[in-house]
Enzyme design. Structure first.
Site, short mmCIF file in Angstrom:
data_model
loop_
_atom_site.label_atom_id
_atom_site.label_comp_id
_atom_site.label_asym_id
_atom_site.label_seq_id
_atom_site.Cartn_x
_atom_site.Cartn_y
_atom_site.Cartn_z
N GLU A 159 -0.13 -8.99 -1.08
CA GLU A 159 -0.72 -8.39 0.14
C GLU A 159 -1.93 -7.53 -0.24
OE1 GLU A 159 0.68 -5.32 3.23
OE2 GLU A 159 1.64 -7.15 3.92
N HIS B 30 12.77 5.88 12.78
CA HIS B 30 12.58 5.97 11.33
C HIS B 30 13.33 7.20 10.81
CE1 HIS B 30 10.38 6.53 7.54
NE2 HIS B 30 9.84 5.34 7.71
N GLU C 100 -2.14 5.20 2.72
CA GLU C 100 -2.08 3.78 2.37
C GLU C 100 -3.45 3.18 2.04
OE1 GLU C 100 -0.59 5.15 4.99
OE2 GLU C 100 1.54 4.84 4.67
N ASP D 73 0.78 -1.24 0.00
CA ASP D 73 0.00 0.00 0.00
C ASP D 73 0.81 1.29 0.00
OD1 ASP D 73 1.09 0.04 2.53
OD2 ASP D 73 -0.75 -0.64 3.53
N HIS E 106 5.92 5.88 12.83
CA HIS E 106 6.26 6.68 11.65
C HIS E 106 5.09 7.17 10.83
CE1 HIS E 106 5.23 3.76 8.52
NE2 HIS E 106 5.59 2.83 9.39
N ARG F 299 2.23 8.78 8.67
CA ARG F 299 1.98 10.19 8.34
C ARG F 299 0.84 10.78 9.17
NH1 ARG F 299 4.90 9.82 3.58
NH2 ARG F 299 5.28 11.78 2.48
C1 UD1 Z 1 6.64 5.23 3.56
C2 UD1 Z 1 5.27 4.86 2.99
C3 UD1 Z 1 4.43 4.15 4.07
C4 UD1 Z 1 5.21 2.99 4.70
C5 UD1 Z 1 6.55 3.49 5.20
C6 UD1 Z 1 7.39 2.37 5.75
C7 UD1 Z 1 4.16 6.33 1.37
C8 UD1 Z 1 3.53 7.64 1.11
N1 UD1 Z 1 4.57 6.08 2.61
O1 UD1 Z 1 6.41 6.21 4.57
O2 UD1 Z 1 3.26 3.65 3.47
O3 UD1 Z 1 4.47 2.46 5.78
O4 UD1 Z 1 7.27 4.08 4.10
O5 UD1 Z 1 8.48 2.86 6.46
O6 UD1 Z 1 4.33 5.55 0.47
N2 UD1 Z 1 14.04 8.83 4.63
C9 UD1 Z 1 15.43 8.76 4.55
N3 UD1 Z 1 16.01 7.54 4.30
C10 UD1 Z 1 15.29 6.42 4.15
C11 UD1 Z 1 13.88 6.48 4.25
C12 UD1 Z 1 13.27 7.70 4.48
O7 UD1 Z 1 16.11 9.77 4.69
O8 UD1 Z 1 15.87 5.35 3.94
C13 UD1 Z 1 13.42 10.14 4.89
C14 UD1 Z 1 13.42 11.07 3.66
O9 UD1 Z 1 13.61 12.39 4.10
C15 UD1 Z 1 12.00 10.92 3.12
C16 UD1 Z 1 11.22 10.75 4.41
O10 UD1 Z 1 12.05 9.95 5.25
O11 UD1 Z 1 11.58 12.03 2.37
C17 UD1 Z 1 9.86 10.11 4.30
O12 UD1 Z 1 9.90 8.95 3.47
P1 UD1 Z 1 8.54 8.50 2.70
O13 UD1 Z 1 8.83 7.24 1.95
O14 UD1 Z 1 8.01 9.64 1.92
O15 UD1 Z 1 7.52 8.27 3.84
P2 UD1 Z 1 7.52 7.22 5.03
O16 UD1 Z 1 6.93 7.91 6.22
O17 UD1 Z 1 8.85 6.58 5.15
N1 UDP Z 2 12.06 -3.10 10.83
C1 UDP Z 2 13.44 -3.24 10.66
N2 UDP Z 2 14.29 -2.39 11.33
C2 UDP Z 2 13.81 -1.40 12.16
C3 UDP Z 2 12.41 -1.26 12.31
C4 UDP Z 2 11.56 -2.13 11.63
O1 UDP Z 2 13.91 -4.11 9.92
O2 UDP Z 2 14.63 -0.68 12.74
C5 UDP Z 2 11.17 -4.00 10.08
C6 UDP Z 2 10.03 -4.65 10.84
O3 UDP Z 2 10.41 -5.90 11.38
C7 UDP Z 2 8.96 -4.80 9.76
C8 UDP Z 2 9.20 -3.63 8.86
O4 UDP Z 2 10.54 -3.20 9.10
O5 UDP Z 2 9.16 -5.98 8.97
C9 UDP Z 2 8.24 -2.54 9.19
O6 UDP Z 2 8.57 -1.40 8.46
P1 UDP Z 2 7.86 -0.01 8.71
O7 UDP Z 2 7.44 0.12 10.13
O8 UDP Z 2 8.78 1.01 8.14
O9 UDP Z 2 6.60 -0.07 7.74
P2 UDP Z 2 5.11 -0.66 7.93
O10 UDP Z 2 5.17 -2.00 8.55
O11 UDP Z 2 4.36 0.31 8.77
O12 UDP Z 2 4.58 -0.69 6.55
#
Ligand code: UD1
Ligand code: UDP
Length: 375
Positions: free
Chosen positions: A117, A241, A131, A95, A208, A210
């Site tokens: 999924e 995160h 999502e 999602d 984390h 939004r």
């Molecule tokens: C995204 C997904 C969310 C998912 C989550 C898992 C969308 C809109 N959101 O949310 O569905 O549950 O990932 O974690 O698709 N960033 C880094 N390095 C990284 C990752 C993120 O610097 O490796 C920072 C960047 O500034 C980025 C921000 O985090 O712009 C947000 O990342 P983004 O993928 O937009 O949203 P998430 O909250 O991570």
């Molecule tokens: N996870 C990880 N390292 C971390 C935190 C989470 O590997 O420091 C794993 C966790 O076991 C799960 C996935 O990342 O499998 C969850 O990711 P996240 O919370 O970013 O996304 P969501 O599950 O909300 O989509």
């Protein structure tokens, strides 16, 4: 059969890695991998652990990126690749905005879309945001749906998705979990090496979403701080995160607090081991609601709703909402009431048996054979 798998964030990578690895070894499938790198560092951690090298990397991540930026960059980035590779199917997961934009890119090129999924719903389009809408839209585009559970299948049937296009496979996260959970592991992380897991009760925290950014997250973190201050036999481990907005709130409320350890995101293997050695888990993650029942760990979900009611029915997950007082009370109950704790701390597997990837591959191959027949 030529299958192009696309993912971009940490959870998609964890849940698709075992499937891609299996497809790579299957002579019936030509497997191509494209990462959008909606996440950069958190994606690369997973790629390294599962030893995956992508054929294409769109490298789209920007600091503080917006949903519109992600959507348009994925759409534009995938167009050329799809035109060049002409896969029989594009496989997406779950999602995220990578998921929805990739499915849309596939549709624009008239390429079949498989959704792994599929069928999770809260029926509130703003929660989780974005999502819930991403998965509804992806479900509408998809030609074949891999639903983890019967409930997910029913959700899709209610949206008039044809029954013969839905397959219950279990969730691939259990395949990933079992692949890493059973291996012996010693922590290398400096903070985790020093934690006394025998004599302290470790609470693992992640947060984390939004829709929780801002006030909700402040309430959640304040409740966690209340707990750390009151219970001197606890240690709170929070791999934060990488979203800068999350980091700011975490640092502001939980930084420099006794018994609270803010650490960098962990590789999947240390993280699974951290969960397995924890007393309880507080999270707004989707995936962790699926993993924790298998590990027999109680989870308090700091959200107003969940698309994973199976875990609640299995008894290991409870919705704690986003109010400081409720989260504090529910955590305190698990720390002080042995019966309440024992009721939640048991292993259950509502999400699968670790063989979801094999099922998906067999269904894909059959689907392609039928499609070839009818051409
Ligand atoms: C995204 C997904 C969310 C998912 C989550 C898992 C969308 C809109 N959101 O949310 O569905 O549950 O990932 O974690 O698709 N960033 C880094 N390095 C990284 C990752 C993120 O610097 O490796 C920072 C960047 O500034 C980025 C921000 O985090 O712009 C947000 O990342 P983004 O993928 O937009 O949203 P998430 O909250 O991570
Ligand atoms: N996870 C990880 N390292 C971390 C935190 C989470 O590997 O420091 C794993 C966790 O076991 C799960 C996935 O990342 O499998 C969850 O990711 P996240 O919370 O970013 O996304 P969501 O599950 O909300 O989509």
């Amino acid at each position: 059969m030529k299958v192009l798998t696309v993912f971009g964030t940490r959870p998609e990578a964890i849940k698709m890695a075992p499937l891609v690895k299996k497809m790579n070894k299957d002579s019936r499938i030509e497997s191509i991998l494209c990462v959008t790198a909606q996440h950069r560092e958190m994606l690369d951690q997973v790629m390294e652990l599962f030893e995956l090298v992508p054929d294409y990397d769109l490298n789209i991540m920007k600091p503080n990126q917006t949903i519109s930026q992600i959507t348009s960059n994925v759409l534009i980035g995938l167009e050329e690749i799809l035109k060049k590779e002409k896969p029989d199917m594009i496989l997406v997961h779950g999602d995220t905005t990578t998921t929805f934009a990739s499915a849309l890119a596939g549709f624009y090129q008239r390429i079949k879309v498989g959704h792994v999924e599929a069928g999770l719903r809260t029926y509130d389009k703003y929660s989780p945001y974005p999502e819930e809408m991403n998965r509804i839209l992806t479900g509408n585009i998809a030609d074949i749906h891999f639903a983890p559970t019967e409930r997910n299948r029913q959700n899709l049937l209610r949206e008039a998705i044809p029954d013969d296009k839905i397959f219950i496979t279990g969730n691939t996260v259990i395949d990933a979990l079992l692949e890493v959970a059973n291996k012996p592991y010693e922590f290398e992380n400096e903070v985790l090496k020093d934690i006394d897991f025998e004599n302290k009760r470790v609470i693992t925290v992640t947060c984390h979403r939004r829709e929780n950014l801002g006030e909700n997250m402040e309430h959640i973190f304040s409740a966690i701080k209340d707990i750390a201050e009151e219970f001197d036999d606890t240690e709170i481990i929070y791999p934060v995160h990488m979203n800068p907005k999350v980091r700011d709130i975490a640092r502001k409320i939980l930084g420099n607090t006794r018994r609270i350890h803010l650490i960098e995101p962990l590789q999947y293997q240390p993280f699974v081991n951290l969960m397995a050695r924890s007393y309880l888990i507080i999270t707004d993650s989707g995936g962790m609601q699926e993993e924790a029942p298998s590990l027999g760990k109680p989870v308090l979900v700091v959200r107003k709703e969940t698309e994973r009611p199976e875990a609640i029915e299995a008894g290991t997950v409870k919705l704690a909402g986003v109010s400081r007082d409720t989260i504090y009370r529910m955590t305190k109950e698990l720390l002080t009431d042995k019966d309440a704790y024992e009721k939640m701390a048991h292993a259950a597997n509502p999400y699968g048996d670790g063989h979801a990837c094999e099922r998906i591959i067999e269904i894909l191959v059959q689907y392609e054979q039928q499609a070839a027949h009818s051409d």
